[in-house]
Structures are given as structure tokens and as C-alpha cells.
Enzyme design. Structure first.
Site, PDB file in Angstrom:
ATOM      1  CB  CYS A  97      -3.400  -1.769   8.557  1.00 22.18           C
ATOM      2  SG  CYS A  97      -2.235  -2.794   9.369  1.00 22.18           S
TER       3      CYS A  97
ATOM      4  CG  HIS B  57      -1.952  -0.955   1.343  1.00 18.31           C
ATOM      5  ND1 HIS B  57      -2.189  -1.732   2.449  1.00 18.31           N
ATOM      6  CD2 HIS B  57      -2.911  -1.280   0.443  1.00 18.31           C
ATOM      7  CE1 HIS B  57      -3.244  -2.512   2.231  1.00 18.31           C
ATOM      8  NE2 HIS B  57      -3.694  -2.260   1.015  1.00 18.31           N
TER       9      HIS B  57
HETATM   10  C1  CIR Z   1      -3.946  -7.909   3.204  1.00 24.33           C
HETATM   11  O1  CIR Z   1      -3.131  -8.371   2.410  1.00 24.33           O
HETATM   12  O2  CIR Z   1      -4.961  -7.315   2.816  1.00 24.33           O
HETATM   13  C2  CIR Z   1      -3.704  -8.100   4.680  1.00 24.33           C
HETATM   14  N1  CIR Z   1      -3.071  -9.351   4.905  1.00 24.33           N
HETATM   15  C3  CIR Z   1      -2.859  -6.993   5.248  1.00 24.33           C
HETATM   16  C4  CIR Z   1      -3.540  -5.651   5.161  1.00 24.33           C
HETATM   17  C5  CIR Z   1      -2.733  -4.584   5.806  1.00 24.33           C
HETATM   18  N2  CIR Z   1      -3.402  -3.346   5.668  1.00 24.33           N
HETATM   19  C6  CIR Z   1      -2.806  -2.172   5.740  1.00 24.33           C
HETATM   20  O3  CIR Z   1      -1.596  -2.085   5.923  1.00 24.33           O
HETATM   21  N3  CIR Z   1      -3.552  -1.092   5.586  1.00 24.33           N
END
Ligand code: CIR
Length: 258
Positions: free
Chosen positions: A247, A160
Site C-alpha cells: 500500500c 482489502h
Molecule cells: C485505510 O483504512 O484506508 C488506511 N488506514 C490503511 C490503508 C491501507 N491500504 C492498503 O493496504 N492498500
């Protein structure tokens, strides 16, 4: 008063989506304890923490940041890029509806909250595998009436935009130059991550300080040298799921417009 929406760690976190980190075994009990300490850090910094119950059918649901964007004037439910994550938003929307008018990104748009970095009235949006041009256009439309400018930013080699750059003070961003072009952010003071700490650009700013992973001591020194107060938390198990500090929460002012 700041509100922080969080969600307990799913027992199924080991089945999470992964893009740029290899799958390794996650200790769920330890992940839950680390997440508890993260929520305590939010409280210590002045947030009222709302904890949604875990959703064991949704491995990544702890990462609430990705399903919604909260501005002072409006909240926007995203449409996450990973199909497995599109079911996570409903219960977060129920909570957000108490605080903000709700809008939504629609198909064919896909957008993860982790790709959205707001700095004052500019909203930077990562062009990643998760967030597409259709969503960026919808966001531009939704936010233009509130005076925000939306700027697309290419990312490379990371999940991201906020893996690559986050705000750590009014005029200062923390950046990983391998993953995003620092020239995009030339108007700000930039602190680069220590080269030995690849994933160190994700800090969660709360007031005058940041919540920050304990495993990046060299970049932490750079933050502290810039006068930024760092609350360190151990997030090793959530990092194995490709998550980090921003997140795991949606932080916003309760009565932003009063
Ligand atoms: C994903 O791949 O969507 C999750 N395993 C990790 C999401 C992490 N989100 C973020 O850093 N905003």
C-alpha cells in the site's frame, strides 16, 4: 526501469481510518524512518523512487496504492471507499499523467487500489467494504478494450483483497485462507501464511523477490523455501494504521509499451 511513487508519512497518521485493527499510539518519527527504509529497499531492488511531499491534512495519504491502478496501457484513478481519502488522488494523478493516459472511477463507484490484484491479464477485485459492484463494473468496461478480464472476489474479515492474497512469483500467490477462498486461485501454486501470522499475506513483488514485513518470520521461511528472495523491512508503525507493504507504493514500468 521501474518507477515507484511514494508519499512521505503525514504527521497526522494517528488519525487514520481503521477497520479491523484497534487504534494504538503511532510513533510518527519511527513511522517516517521505517518508510525511509522501505523506499531504500525499493531502490535496492531497482526502482526509481519518486517521493511526494507529506499531506498533513490527509492522515492516510502515505498509502498511495489505494488511489490509483497502473497498468501497462493506462492508469485509472480510483474513488476510495473512505470519504476522507478521496482528496488524496489529485497529486498522484499529476505524476501518473506523465507516464500513462488517465481514466477514472466515477460515483457511485468506490474502489481502493488495495482491493485490486492483477495477475497477468486477470484483474481480481475484492468485494470489500471499500470497493463496490458499480466500480467493479466500471473497471471491467475500462479494461476490456485492453484484453483484461475482471473477476470479483468476496473477502471476509480483512480490509482489502491484498490483505488476503498477493502475487509472490510468476505462478505463485501468498494467501490467508481465513480471509479469501483459496479455491478462487486454484490455477496457481499457493503458499499459505503461517497460522500464527494472521496479517502475513501482503508481500510487494519486485522482479524475482518481495519486500516483506520483518514481523512474519514463519511465513518468510515458507517464501524462502519456495525460492523467493525476501527483503525484510520493519513496518510496525504503518501496520498500526492498517497499512502494509503493497500500500505504500505504486510500482510500474516506465516505458511499458516500448
Ligand atoms: C485505510 O483504512 O484506508 C488506511 N488506514 C490503511 C490503508 C491501507 N491500504 C492498503 O493496504 N492498500
Amino acid at each position: 526501469m521501474w518507477i515507484a511513487i511514494t508519499r512521505d508519512v503525514s504527521g497526522s497518521l494517528g488519525g487514520c481510518e481503521l477497520s479491523f485493527v484497534p487504534r494504538t499510539e503511532i510513533d510518527i518519527g519511527l513511522a517516517a524512518r521505517q518508510h525511509h527504509a522501505y523506499r531504500q529497499a525499493l531502490e535496492a531492488l531497482g526502482c526509481r523512487v519518486l517521493s511526494l511531499p507529506a499531506q498533513d491534512a490527509m492522515p492516510d495519504a502515505v498509502f498511495v496504492e489505494d488511489v490509483a491502478l497502473v497498468f501497462d496501457e493506462v492508469a485509472i484513478m480510483t474513488r476510495p471507499g473512505a470519504e476522507s481519502r478521496r482528496v488524496e488522488g489529485a497529486s498522484v494523478a499529476d505524476v501518473l499523467a506523465e507516464y500513462r493516459p488517465l481514466r477514472a472511477i466515477d460515483a457511485p463507484g468506490t474502489l481502493d487500489g488495495g482491493d485490486v490484484l492483477r495477475v497477468d491479464r486477470t484483474v481480481y477485485v475484492g468485494q470489500s467494504a471499500r470497493s463496490n459492484a458499480a466500480a467493479i463494473e466500471q473497471l471491467r468496461e475500462l479494461l476490456s478494450g485492453y484484453g483484461y478480464t475482471v473477476q470479483a472476489v468476496p473477502t471476509r474479515g480483512c480490509l482489502h483483497l491484498k490483505s488476503a492474497v498477493t502475487q509472490v512469483a510468476d505462478d505463485t500467490l501468498l494467501v490467508q485462507p481465513a480471509w479469501v477462498d483459496p479455491a478462487v486461485f486454484a490455477d496457481y501454486k499457493l503458499i499459505e501464511v503461517d497460522p500464527a501470522e494472521e496479517h502475513a499475506a501482503n508481500a510487494l513483488r519486485i522482479g524475482a523477490g518481495v519486500i516483506y514485513p520483518a514481523c512474519f518470520p514463519h511465513t518468510r521461511q515458507r517464501l524462502e523455501a519456495a525460492g523467493i528472495a525476501v527483503t525484510a523491512v520493519d513496518l510496525s508503525e504503518l501496520q498500526k494504521a492498517e497499512g502494509a507493504t503493497t500500500c505504500c507504493s505504486l510500482v510500474f514500468r516506465e516505458n511499458a509499451l516500448r
